[in-house]
Structure formats: structure tokens, C-alpha cells
Design an enzyme around this catalytic site. Structure first.
Site, PDB file in Angstrom:
ATOM      1  N   HIS A 128      70.542  76.151  57.702  1.00 23.68           N
ATOM      2  CA  HIS A 128      70.610  74.816  58.311  1.00 23.68           C
ATOM      3  C   HIS A 128      71.827  74.641  59.206  1.00 23.68           C
ATOM      4  O   HIS A 128      72.161  73.511  59.566  1.00 23.68           O
ATOM      5  CB  HIS A 128      70.597  73.735  57.216  1.00 23.68           C
ATOM      6  CG  HIS A 128      69.339  73.733  56.414  1.00 23.68           C
ATOM      7  ND1 HIS A 128      69.229  73.144  55.191  1.00 23.68           N
ATOM      8  CD2 HIS A 128      68.123  74.265  56.676  1.00 23.68           C
ATOM      9  CE1 HIS A 128      67.999  73.312  54.726  1.00 23.68           C
ATOM     10  NE2 HIS A 128      67.317  73.987  55.599  1.00 23.68           N
ATOM     11  N   THR A 201      70.098  73.913  44.111  1.00 21.52           N
ATOM     12  CA  THR A 201      69.205  73.280  45.074  1.00 21.52           C
ATOM     13  C   THR A 201      68.073  72.580  44.346  1.00 21.52           C
ATOM     14  O   THR A 201      67.548  73.071  43.356  1.00 21.52           O
ATOM     15  CB  THR A 201      68.637  74.286  46.102  1.00 21.52           C
ATOM     16  OG1 THR A 201      67.767  73.608  47.007  1.00 21.52           O
ATOM     17  CG2 THR A 201      67.880  75.427  45.427  1.00 21.52           C
TER      18      THR A 201
HETATM   19  C1  BV8 Z   1      60.885  72.165  59.660  1.00 21.28           C
HETATM   20  C2  BV8 Z   1      70.850  69.173  57.592  1.00 21.28           C
HETATM   21  C3  BV8 Z   1      59.181  72.824  61.135  1.00 21.28           C
HETATM   22  C4  BV8 Z   1      71.424  67.887  57.805  1.00 21.28           C
HETATM   23  C5  BV8 Z   1      68.906  69.272  56.239  1.00 21.28           C
HETATM   24  C6  BV8 Z   1      57.390  65.748  58.521  1.00 21.28           C
HETATM   25  C7  BV8 Z   1      57.850  66.053  59.796  1.00 21.28           C
HETATM   26  C8  BV8 Z   1      58.615  67.186  60.044  1.00 21.28           C
HETATM   27  C9  BV8 Z   1      58.939  68.036  59.027  1.00 21.28           C
HETATM   28  C10 BV8 Z   1      58.481  67.716  57.771  1.00 21.28           C
HETATM   29  C11 BV8 Z   1      57.712  66.606  57.498  1.00 21.28           C
HETATM   30  N1  BV8 Z   1      57.455  66.573  56.169  1.00 21.28           N
HETATM   31  C12 BV8 Z   1      58.022  67.634  55.565  1.00 21.28           C
HETATM   32  C13 BV8 Z   1      58.643  68.329  56.527  1.00 21.28           C
HETATM   33  C14 BV8 Z   1      59.398  69.498  56.366  1.00 21.28           C
HETATM   34  C15 BV8 Z   1      60.863  69.088  56.148  1.00 21.28           C
HETATM   35  C16 BV8 Z   1      61.025  68.902  54.648  1.00 21.28           C
HETATM   36  O1  BV8 Z   1      61.014  69.867  53.933  1.00 21.28           O
HETATM   37  N2  BV8 Z   1      61.177  67.650  54.194  1.00 21.28           N
HETATM   38  C17 BV8 Z   1      61.316  67.445  52.760  1.00 21.28           C
HETATM   39  C18 BV8 Z   1      62.346  66.374  52.481  1.00 21.28           C
HETATM   40  C19 BV8 Z   1      59.929  67.105  52.207  1.00 21.28           C
HETATM   41  N3  BV8 Z   1      61.651  70.186  56.643  1.00 21.28           N
HETATM   42  C20 BV8 Z   1      62.102  70.156  57.889  1.00 21.28           C
HETATM   43  O2  BV8 Z   1      62.023  69.220  58.650  1.00 21.28           O
HETATM   44  C21 BV8 Z   1      62.745  71.461  58.326  1.00 21.28           C
HETATM   45  N4  BV8 Z   1      62.178  71.880  59.556  1.00 21.28           N
HETATM   46  O3  BV8 Z   1      60.105  72.067  58.746  1.00 21.28           O
HETATM   47  O4  BV8 Z   1      60.545  72.563  60.924  1.00 21.28           O
HETATM   48  C22 BV8 Z   1      58.565  71.574  61.694  1.00 21.28           C
HETATM   49  C23 BV8 Z   1      59.072  71.062  62.866  1.00 21.28           C
HETATM   50  C24 BV8 Z   1      58.479  69.915  63.385  1.00 21.28           C
HETATM   51  C25 BV8 Z   1      57.420  69.294  62.717  1.00 21.28           C
HETATM   52  C26 BV8 Z   1      56.953  69.824  61.522  1.00 21.28           C
HETATM   53  C27 BV8 Z   1      57.531  70.965  60.989  1.00 21.28           C
HETATM   54  C28 BV8 Z   1      64.232  71.256  58.488  1.00 21.28           C
HETATM   55  C29 BV8 Z   1      64.870  71.156  57.129  1.00 21.28           C
HETATM   56  C30 BV8 Z   1      66.381  71.042  57.294  1.00 21.28           C
HETATM   57  C31 BV8 Z   1      66.758  69.615  57.284  1.00 21.28           C
HETATM   58  N5  BV8 Z   1      68.212  69.502  57.278  1.00 21.28           N
HETATM   59  N6  BV8 Z   1      70.201  69.082  56.323  1.00 21.28           N
HETATM   60  C32 BV8 Z   1      72.752  67.807  57.139  1.00 21.28           C
HETATM   61  O5  BV8 Z   1      72.994  68.501  56.141  1.00 21.28           O
HETATM   62  O6  BV8 Z   1      73.518  67.001  57.634  1.00 21.28           O
HETATM   63  S1  BV8 Z   1      68.161  69.251  54.722  1.00 21.28           S
HETATM   64  C33 BV8 Z   1      69.232  68.885  53.476  1.00 21.28           C
HETATM   65  O7  BV8 Z   1      68.508  69.170  52.276  1.00 21.28           O
HETATM   66  C34 BV8 Z   1      70.457  69.777  53.423  1.00 21.28           C
HETATM   67  O8  BV8 Z   1      70.487  70.777  54.409  1.00 21.28           O
HETATM   68  C35 BV8 Z   1      70.306  70.470  52.091  1.00 21.28           C
HETATM   69  O9  BV8 Z   1      70.815  71.726  52.138  1.00 21.28           O
HETATM   70  C36 BV8 Z   1      68.835  70.465  51.932  1.00 21.28           C
HETATM   71  C37 BV8 Z   1      68.347  70.769  50.543  1.00 21.28           C
HETATM   72  O10 BV8 Z   1      69.038  69.924  49.660  1.00 21.28           O
HETATM   73  P1  BV8 Z   1      69.823  70.645  48.460  1.00 21.28           P
HETATM   74  O11 BV8 Z   1      70.805  71.587  49.029  1.00 21.28           O
HETATM   75  O12 BV8 Z   1      68.841  71.181  47.494  1.00 21.28           O
HETATM   76  O13 BV8 Z   1      70.635  69.435  47.860  1.00 21.28           O
HETATM   77  P2  BV8 Z   1      70.089  68.303  46.868  1.00 21.28           P
HETATM   78  O14 BV8 Z   1      71.102  67.223  46.858  1.00 21.28           O
HETATM   79  O15 BV8 Z   1      68.669  67.992  47.189  1.00 21.28           O
HETATM   80  O16 BV8 Z   1      70.088  69.027  45.437  1.00 21.28           O
HETATM   81  C38 BV8 Z   1      71.326  69.429  44.865  1.00 21.28           C
HETATM   82  C39 BV8 Z   1      70.990  70.185  43.600  1.00 21.28           C
HETATM   83  O17 BV8 Z   1      72.205  70.676  43.058  1.00 21.28           O
HETATM   84  C40 BV8 Z   1      70.343  69.326  42.547  1.00 21.28           C
HETATM   85  O18 BV8 Z   1      69.205  69.989  42.029  1.00 21.28           O
HETATM   86  C41 BV8 Z   1      71.429  69.201  41.464  1.00 21.28           C
HETATM   87  O19 BV8 Z   1      70.887  69.142  40.164  1.00 21.28           O
HETATM   88  C42 BV8 Z   1      72.191  70.471  41.667  1.00 21.28           C
HETATM   89  N7  BV8 Z   1      73.592  70.443  41.243  1.00 21.28           N
HETATM   90  C43 BV8 Z   1      74.430  69.377  41.157  1.00 21.28           C
HETATM   91  N8  BV8 Z   1      75.640  69.802  40.701  1.00 21.28           N
HETATM   92  C44 BV8 Z   1      75.546  71.143  40.508  1.00 21.28           C
HETATM   93  C45 BV8 Z   1      74.248  71.550  40.842  1.00 21.28           C
HETATM   94  N9  BV8 Z   1      73.830  72.834  40.756  1.00 21.28           N
HETATM   95  C46 BV8 Z   1      74.724  73.740  40.302  1.00 21.28           C
HETATM   96  N10 BV8 Z   1      75.997  73.428  39.954  1.00 21.28           N
HETATM   97  C47 BV8 Z   1      76.432  72.149  40.048  1.00 21.28           C
HETATM   98  N11 BV8 Z   1      77.702  71.852  39.676  1.00 21.28           N
END
Ligand code: BV8
Length: 260
Positions: A128, A201
Site C-alpha cells: 500500500h 491484520t
Molecule cells: C483494489 C492506505 C482494484 C491508506 C489502505 C469497491 C470499489 C473499489 C474497491 C473495492 C470495493 N469494494 C471492495 C473493494 C476492494 C477494496 C477493499 O478491499 N475494501 C475492503 C474494505 C472491503 N480494496 C481496494 O480498494 C484496493 N484496491 O481493490 O483495486 C480495484 C480498483 C478499482 C475498482 C475496483 C477494484 C486498495 C486497498 C488499499 C486501500 N488502502 N490504506 C492509508 O493507510 O492511509 S487500506 C488500510 O487497510 C491500510 O492500508 C491497512 O493496511 C489495510 C488493512 O488493515 P489492517 O492492516 O488489517 O489494519 P486493521 O486496523 O484493519 O486491523 C489491525 C489488526 O491488528 C486487528 O486484527 C487487530 O486485532 C490486530 N492487532 C492489534 N494490536 C495488535 C494486533 N496484532 C498483533 N499485535 C498487536 N499488538
């Protein structure tokens, strides 16, 4: 305090990693949580406070580049003030162990905070992007024009390049394609690894959330480290319900104790 069950899981995970010849590690925001970097979807996470559609989409940037840059400038100042935690350092040590025995190690991260690099990891695929890089608005992630933007806080918002072109963060926003170069390398690594370690994640964002299912479909083990339950937890070979900073050093130590 590591529970008895977790201890057994750490030993089993260390044995798998000690025997691995081609490992992929996939990380998310949780691996940086113990450094003080807010995650996205946890309680008090970034998406709790901010509306992703007004900040992390190309449409939001086009509508108000200064507003989006103010948010990233705030996050850059936050990231600049923190250090890698024991989980980051353990992964860097794990990579050195793999390299030392001629085995393959690929770190695929969704994080943009650069903390894996700061901890000494080297073979990193930033799915990302990177919060310390920028590129001219309108260019793609693999185009010429990506540059370091280390200035923090930013003197001018939004920042422009030497030709006056508006710069954007070198980050993949929702609805944007990932870098074909980076995502192809991550796809090849996940298609050929003999084990995958998935850390911190929620495994909700695609295409990265699909990666762990590639080794699983081949019968290769997937080890999850996460204090919370995720969409992957029931499918993972081993799901260690713990903080990465607490258990990764133990897993690395276990690899060295010949738990293989
Ligand atoms: C794509 C950058 C093809 C910003 C991020 C409708 C239209 C378009 C696309 C979509 C759509 N519907 C779905 C999609 C696909 C979409 C998607 O997946 N959406 C999801 C929400 C359903 N994906 C995209 O858009 C991707 N591109 O598909 O392109 C396309 C193109 C056009 C049209 C169609 C398709 C792009 C995805 C990238 C988006 N950018 N961030 C920024 O960061 O400023 S995503 C964002 O979420 C971050 O990058 C992050 O890395 C990512 C995942 O989150 P996590 O890292 O997992 O973090 P989270 O908080 O969720 O979880 C943390 C975890 O840690 C928890 O489980 C917690 O329990 C755990 N934790 C906590 N403490 C600890 C721990 N673990 C271990 N130790 C600890 N101490």
C-alpha cells in the site's frame, strides 16, 4: 504473560518456521500497534475517528488535496515520533536467520509506516505504499516521479514538485490499483511459499486478504498472530491469540533452539 496454550503454539510455529525454505510474512497495522501507531479498525482506530471515504480515496484527494495532506502530515508526525517494537525487530532477526541458511524470506506489508525498514528488515514488499514517499498527482505507483518526501512537518500543504506539479502521497487508496510490480511479486511469493506467517491484520482488505489462502489451498501451513479473532482465524493452521511484540521474539528464539 504467555499462556500455556500460547506457549505450545509458539513451539509449534517455531518448528514450522525452522523447517521452512521459502517463507512469506504478511503484516498489517497490528504489528505497529505496540509502537503506538493507531490501527484502522480497532477500537479508537483511525477509521473510528475519520471517514475513510473523505481521506483515503483519489476522489477525496481531487476534491481537497490540502485536507488530505493535512491528515497525512499529522500521521507522518505521529509515525516520526515512534520506534519499531520487539515484533518488528524479531522479524528482522528472522530474515537474517533465513538468509544465513540460504532460505527465502519475503516480508509483504500493508503498512505504510516504514517501521519494518527502520527495524532492519530488507526484503520488503510495500503493498500500500510508503508514507515517506510522494509522486506527482496523475501518475501511477510504478511511474517515474516517485520520490522521498522526508520533510516533517510539511512546510507547504499541499506540497508541489520543482515544476509546480501537485504531489500526492505514494499510497494506495481505496478503489486504486496496487503497483503491478509489487503485487505481482507478492502474488508469486504467496504462490510458491512453503509457509506463511500473518501478523496484525484484520485480513479484510483485498487483494492482500486473499494472499493467505494461496498457501492454504496448497496445504502449506499459515500461522496467524493476532490478539483478536479475524476472518482468517478459523482457517489458519495455527492462530496465536497474542500481541506480536510479545510472541514474535519467542518464536524466533524457538527457531534457534532447534525446535525444527
Ligand atoms: C483494489 C492506505 C482494484 C491508506 C489502505 C469497491 C470499489 C473499489 C474497491 C473495492 C470495493 N469494494 C471492495 C473493494 C476492494 C477494496 C477493499 O478491499 N475494501 C475492503 C474494505 C472491503 N480494496 C481496494 O480498494 C484496493 N484496491 O481493490 O483495486 C480495484 C480498483 C478499482 C475498482 C475496483 C477494484 C486498495 C486497498 C488499499 C486501500 N488502502 N490504506 C492509508 O493507510 O492511509 S487500506 C488500510 O487497510 C491500510 O492500508 C491497512 O493496511 C489495510 C488493512 O488493515 P489492517 O492492516 O488489517 O489494519 P486493521 O486496523 O484493519 O486491523 C489491525 C489488526 O491488528 C486487528 O486484527 C487487530 O486485532 C490486530 N492487532 C492489534 N494490536 C495488535 C494486533 N496484532 C498483533 N499485535 C498487536 N499488538
Amino acid at each position: 504473560m504467555v499462556e500455556r496454550e500460547t506457549g505450545a503454539q509458539i513451539t509449534a510455529a517455531a518448528r514450522i518456521l525452522a523447517e521452512s525454505k521459502k517463507l512469506v510474512v504478511l503484516t498489517g497495522a497490528g504489528v505497529s500497534a505496540e509502537s503506538g501507531v493507531p490501527t484502522f479498525r480497532d477500537k479508537d482506530g483511525l477509521w473510528d475517528k475519520y471517514d475513510v471515504t473523505t481521506l483515503a480515496t483519489p476522489q477525496a484527494f481531487e476534491a481537497d488535496p490540502a485536507f488530505v495532506w493535512q491528515w497525512y502530515d499529522w500521521r507522518r508526525q505521529k509515525v516520526k515520533s515512534v520506534e519499531p517494537n520487539p515484533g518488528h525487530f524479531a522479524l528482522a532477526e528472522m530474515e537474517r536467520i533465513f538468509s544465513g541458511r540460504g532460505a527465502s524470506f519475503t516480508l509483504v506489508t500493508q503498512n505504510i509506516d516504514n517501521l519494518h525498514c527502520a527495524a532492519g528488515s530488507r526484503n520488503i514488499l510495500e503493498l500500500h505504499g510508503n508514507i515517506w514517499k510522494a509522486r506527482p498527482w496523475g501518475t501511477g505507483p510504478d511511474d517515474i516521479g516517485v520520490r522521498d518526501l522526508p520533510e516533517c512537518p510539511l512546510a507547504a500543504i499541499p506540497p508541489r514538485d520543482e515544476f509546480g506539479r501537485l504531489l500526492r502521497p505514494h499510497i494506495v487508496w481505496f478503489g486504486e490499483m496496487l503497483s503491478p510490480l509489487i503485487s505481482d511479486r507478492a502474488h508469486v511469493a504467496a504462490s510458491t511459499c512453503d509457509a506463511m506467517l500473518v501478523i496484525g491484520t484484520s485480513n479484510m482488505v483485498y487483494p492482500s486478504a486473499a494472499l493467505p489462502y494461496m498457501p492454504l489451498r496448497r496445504g502449506a501451513p499459515v500461522i496467524e498472530v493476532n490478539p483478536g479473532v479475524t476472518a482468517l482465524s478459523t482457517d489458519a493452521t495455527i492462530s496465536i491469540r497474542a500481541n506480536s511484540g510479545e510472541v514474535l521474539p519467542g518464536i524466533v528464539a524457538g527457531m534457534g533452539r532447534g525446535n525444527g
